[in-house]
Scaffold this active site. Structure first.
Site, mmCIF file in Angstrom:
data_model
loop_
_atom_site.group_PDB
_atom_site.id
_atom_site.type_symbol
_atom_site.label_atom_id
_atom_site.label_comp_id
_atom_site.label_asym_id
_atom_site.label_seq_id
_atom_site.Cartn_x
_atom_site.Cartn_y
_atom_site.Cartn_z
ATOM 1 N N TRP A 42 40.715 -38.259 3.938
ATOM 2 C CA TRP A 42 40.308 -38.657 5.294
ATOM 3 C C TRP A 42 41.391 -39.403 6.032
ATOM 4 O O TRP A 42 41.521 -39.280 7.254
ATOM 5 C CB TRP A 42 38.984 -39.421 5.257
ATOM 6 C CG TRP A 42 37.858 -38.461 5.012
ATOM 7 C CD1 TRP A 42 37.121 -38.329 3.876
ATOM 8 C CD2 TRP A 42 37.396 -37.431 5.904
ATOM 9 N NE1 TRP A 42 36.221 -37.296 4.005
ATOM 10 C CE2 TRP A 42 36.363 -36.730 5.235
ATOM 11 C CE3 TRP A 42 37.752 -37.032 7.195
ATOM 12 C CZ2 TRP A 42 35.689 -35.655 5.824
ATOM 13 C CZ3 TRP A 42 37.070 -35.960 7.774
ATOM 14 C CH2 TRP A 42 36.059 -35.292 7.101
ATOM 15 N N ASP B 197 38.812 -46.893 9.322
ATOM 16 C CA ASP B 197 37.746 -45.902 9.192
ATOM 17 C C ASP B 197 36.909 -46.354 7.992
ATOM 18 O O ASP B 197 37.352 -46.277 6.851
ATOM 19 C CB ASP B 197 38.358 -44.510 8.953
ATOM 20 C CG ASP B 197 37.295 -43.447 8.658
ATOM 21 O OD1 ASP B 197 36.107 -43.794 8.582
ATOM 22 O OD2 ASP B 197 37.684 -42.275 8.492
ATOM 23 N N LYS C 229 26.056 -42.039 5.899
ATOM 24 C CA LYS C 229 26.245 -42.440 4.498
ATOM 25 C C LYS C 229 25.255 -43.571 4.209
ATOM 26 O O LYS C 229 24.164 -43.321 3.762
ATOM 27 C CB LYS C 229 27.676 -42.912 4.252
ATOM 28 C CG LYS C 229 28.755 -42.070 4.914
ATOM 29 C CD LYS C 229 28.980 -40.753 4.224
ATOM 30 C CE LYS C 229 30.160 -40.025 4.868
ATOM 31 N NZ LYS C 229 30.430 -38.727 4.268
HETATM 32 C C1 LIG Z 1 36.016 -41.592 5.350
HETATM 33 C C2 LIG Z 1 35.556 -40.514 6.285
HETATM 34 N N1 LIG Z 1 36.124 -40.429 7.502
HETATM 35 C C3 LIG Z 1 35.736 -39.491 8.390
HETATM 36 C C4 LIG Z 1 34.742 -38.582 8.081
HETATM 37 C C5 LIG Z 1 34.326 -37.560 9.095
HETATM 38 O O1 LIG Z 1 33.024 -37.831 9.562
HETATM 39 P P1 LIG Z 1 32.289 -36.830 10.543
HETATM 40 O O2 LIG Z 1 32.088 -35.538 9.819
HETATM 41 O O3 LIG Z 1 31.002 -37.515 10.886
HETATM 42 O O4 LIG Z 1 33.168 -36.660 11.760
HETATM 43 C C6 LIG Z 1 34.132 -38.630 6.828
HETATM 44 C C7 LIG Z 1 33.087 -37.669 6.465
HETATM 45 O O5 LIG Z 1 32.635 -37.589 5.348
HETATM 46 C C8 LIG Z 1 34.548 -39.617 5.916
HETATM 47 O O6 LIG Z 1 33.990 -39.710 4.699
#
Ligand SMILES: Cc1ncc(COP(=O)(O)O)c(C=O)c1O
Length: 384
Positions: free
Chosen positions: A126, A196, A220
């Site tokens: 991520w 994040d 989550k």
């Molecule tokens: C740490 C992290 N950042 C970003 C995201 C992306 O989230 P979204 O799919 O809601 O845009 C996720 C999705 O699992 C994640 O675990």
């Protein structure tokens, strides 16, 4: 604890505070990484209030987002979240759409404030996505990377190369795919720290004042997909890149209480119910204790006898996404299929990582972890 209804089973099911017992009668535990398990009492409350929210005669789904009922729901949710995380008064709480992936782009759009570069710490899947998005808007300097260690440890702070001219320094506090978590808050001096926190948001207390901005998709520990929570220090607002779309502009959203356009109203309502549930569990310290206990038990089972292995360095292992392999990887498909038949659902690792991932978010009861450990011990006895 939940039950897996049989296909076509529409009969009313017996309820308990932990779950339901359906006609199939099979207990299930949902280890999905997100959208993920939600507290059963929250789902039951949402069901009870679905057609008539507190005597108004209408569903939350039907409420105008500027009307008094939804205004109350929004205000209460923000107030409760502020209370849970002790958010200082100079921080704004925004309830937006887009998901953290969209906010990977919105963060540089909003926080560059005339600067041209930002520091990012690369710790896994991520953070890499965040870096790729930020590169559309600015020069990204990778201040530290865990790539050489195959993202099995968080690069120690003393190895980071931070730039004092950076607009911000970005970290991903929990790498959902790798199962790697920051258990410390990096010091970045005058450069605002941005995180994040999608997968560990609300799983433990956070010292908000150490951060310039925190963002998290809700699906989550908070529950409903479709909501992204942004907590931002007020003085960082107001310097968005020219051309930033109105609804992506955090300052404009803050000035309009996250209602520049239609916010994700039902997701905000559900989030508010989850915040109440967290309060009822004893708040963040109690939630953290439970999450530590659950993950410690599971890591101990993984480390027990060499049948399973967790590649992540013990000090950096995630409390919420426990990722592991079978030493004989050819047995993993059988492990997953048998676990599923036992009602241990959604244990497959992230698609880029493979292996097994057990997500132990706040709503996962300790008995779910114990059921998984019992199954793991039995499986290793049969195949070891
Ligand atoms: C740490 C992290 N950042 C970003 C995201 C992306 O989230 P979204 O799919 O809601 O845009 C996720 C999705 O699992 C994640 O675990």
């Amino acid at each position: 604890m939940q039950t897996l209804p049989e296909a076509g089973d529409t009969t009313r099911r017996r309820r308990s505070s932990r779950g339901t017992t359906g006609r199939g009668g099979r207990r299930v535990f949902n280890f999905a990484a997100g959208p993920a398990i939600m507290p059963r009492v929250v789902l039951a409350q949402a069901r009870d209030e679905m057609l008539d929210w507190r005597g108004t005669g209408i569903s939350v789904l039907e409420m105008p987002f500027t009307g008094p009922e939804f205004t109350e729901i929004l205000a209460r949710a923000i107030e409760d979240l502020r209370g849970l995380l002790a958010i200082p008064s100079n921080y704004r709480v925004l309830f937006l759409q887009g998901g953290a992936y969209a906010h990977h782009a919105m963060v540089p759009m909003n926080l560059l404030r005339g600067r041209e570069r930002a520091d990012y710490v690369e710790t896994g899947h991520w953070s890499r996505r965040g870096i790729a998005e930020a590169r559309r808007y600015c020069r990204v300097d990778v201040a530290a990377s865990g790539e050489r260690d195959n993202f099995t440890r968080v690069p120690p702070r003393q190895t980071w190369r931070l730039n004092p001219d950076a607009a911000f320094c970005h970290i991903t506090t929990n790498e959902t795919a790798q199962g790697l978590e920051f258990h410390w808050t990096p010091e970045t001096g005058e450069v605002p720290l941005v995180a994040d926190m999608t997968s560990d948001f609300l799983s433990r207390p956070v010292d908000i004042a150490r951060y310039g901005l925190i963002y998290a998709s809700a699906q989550k520990n908070v529950g409903p997909a479709g909501l992204t929570i942004v907590i931002v220090r007020e003085d960082l607002l107001g310097g968005a890149l020219p051309g930033t779309p109105t609804v992506f502009n955090y300052k404009i959203q803050a000035d309009h209480d996250s209602r520049v356009n239609t916010p994700p109203t039902y997701a905000i309502y559900l989030a508010g119910l989850v915040f109440n549930w967290v309060q009822g569990q004893g708040g963040m310290p109690a939630i953290e204790r439970l999450n530590r206990r659950k993950s410690a038990k599971l890591y101990a089972a993984i480390d027990a006898n060499g049948f399973y292995r967790c590649p992540v360095a013990p000090a950096d292992r995630s409390l919420v996404n426990v990722c592991f392999r079978l030493s004989d990887e050819s047995l993993e498909a059988r492990f997953l299929a048998q676990a599923h038949r036992r009602g241990l659902l959604n244990l497959k690792g992230h698609r880029v990582m493979g292996g097994i991932r057990a997500s132990l978010y706040n709503a996962m009861p300790e008995e779910g972890v114990e059921a998984l450990i019992d199954f793991m011990e039995e499986f290793s006895r049969h195949h070891g």
